[in-house]
Design an enzyme around this catalytic site. Structure first.
Site, mmCIF file in Angstrom:
data_model
loop_
_atom_site.group_PDB
_atom_site.id
_atom_site.type_symbol
_atom_site.label_atom_id
_atom_site.label_comp_id
_atom_site.label_asym_id
_atom_site.label_seq_id
_atom_site.Cartn_x
_atom_site.Cartn_y
_atom_site.Cartn_z
ATOM 1 N N TYR A 86 -50.899 -18.545 54.518
ATOM 2 C CA TYR A 86 -50.481 -19.787 53.459
ATOM 3 C C TYR A 86 -49.208 -19.682 53.068
ATOM 4 C CZ TYR A 86 -50.979 -15.237 51.041
ATOM 5 O OH TYR A 86 -50.755 -14.004 50.418
ATOM 6 N N ASP A 140 -63.486 -11.354 51.262
ATOM 7 C CA ASP A 140 -62.770 -12.353 51.880
ATOM 8 C C ASP A 140 -63.896 -13.564 52.347
ATOM 9 O OD1 ASP A 140 -60.393 -11.242 52.131
ATOM 10 O OD2 ASP A 140 -60.875 -9.796 53.763
ATOM 11 N N LYS A 197 -59.113 -2.140 56.874
ATOM 12 C CA LYS A 197 -60.325 -2.793 56.285
ATOM 13 C C LYS A 197 -61.327 -1.961 56.768
ATOM 14 C CE LYS A 197 -58.685 -7.056 54.796
ATOM 15 N NZ LYS A 197 -58.660 -8.689 54.908
#
Ligand code: ATR
Length: 264
Positions: free
Chosen positions: A210, A101, A65
């Site tokens: 998640y 994000d 990133k």
């Protein structure tokens, strides 16, 4: 047919293709979204393919990133301030890096109807996703943001981007209103070896993970009498915002979308 990608390393776990391809089909868009595992030295060539429009757009995940930034022409405010890019678009002849994000985390908290105003926030971890979470939290009117990371220096480094951060020694938990797990602990059912009873009750325990749906961190938070939430909606909403940037359409987020993440 237009081609979109997510790049990262590792990448096999990524559910981005599943979600984007579902939305592409739902919106009758003639495009395909794929995932590619890259080595660092291959980043430049892949981004060059976006400039040549061999690839229409790209998502970026860990550990790239920050590493993609030198190859881009322009950054959004969110990408600039977090030094973190997860979505690349080609716009008016320029490669633009965005960070969705931040939007994902903001939407996730808002959809919980949890009021962050005046709250004391603890973030566990100092990895790739943390600057985006701090950026979003800063806009919520919280009273303080504290980072605790096993490797303290990495938490200290975040103060270059966000001077107002407090740093807490790993292991020294105390009273907070919100605890966010942004470490990778839990992805493989690991426990976080901290005494969460020190945080108190009726707090928000939020996990960026998640999958699994309920990490040990969330299980313990629940047992101690707290509200818990996993990172599914953050993941969905960062994808939602990337989809909107590329296609100009807001994809539908509903029960079916959530189910896509659970079937794996
Ligand atoms: P990166 O650090 O490459 O950005 P990440 O997955 O975004 O990778 O971050 C992993 C996070 O989980 C880090 O904050 C890491 O702590 P360190 O900086 O000390 O490595 C944290 N983490 C991973 N394993 C851990 C463990 N066993 N105990 C505590 N924290 C751990």
């Amino acid at each position: 047919m237009k081609k979109y990608l997510v790049i990262g390393n590792p990448i096999s776990h990524s559910l981005s293709p599943k979600l984007h391809n579902y939305w592409l089909k739902q919106n009758n868009i003639n495009a395909v979204y794929d995932k590619i595992k890259l080595e660092e030295k291959e980043i430049e060539a892949t981004i060059h393919d976006i400039k040549k429009q061999k690839i229409a757009g790209c998502n970026v995940t860990v550990p790239f990133k920050k590493k993609v930034i030198p190859f881009l022409d322009k950054l959004s405010i969110q990408a600039e301030q977090t030094q973190s890019v997860n979505t690349i678009i080609f716009e008016n002849g320029k490669l633009v890096g965005h960070n969705t994000d931040t939007f994902g985390f903001d939407k996730a908290i808002k959809s919980l109807n949890f009021n962050m105003k005046g709250k004391k926030i603890l973030i566990l971890g100092a990895g790739g996703v943390v600057p985006s979470i701090v950026f979003a939290i800063k806009k919520m009117g919280v009273s303080e943001i504290t980072i605790s990371n096993r490797t303290k220096q990495k938490a200290e480094n975040l103060k270059v981007l966000f001077q107002e951060l407090n740093i807490l020694e790993w292991g020294n938990l105390k009273n907070f209103d919100v605890v966010i797990n942004a470490t990778s602990l839990g992805l493989n059912n690991e426990k976080i070896n901290l005494d969460f009873s020190k945080v108190g009750k009726n707090k928000l325990f939020y996990d960026v993970i998640y999958n699994p749906t309920e990490t040990n961190f969330l299980k313990e938070g629940k047992q101690l009498g707290n509200i818990t939430e996993n990172g599914a909606s953050m993941f969905i909403y960062q994808a939602f915002e990337a989809f909107k940037l590329w296609h100009g359409i807001e994809p539908e987020v509903n029960f079916e979308t959530l189910k896509l993440l659970k079937n794996d």
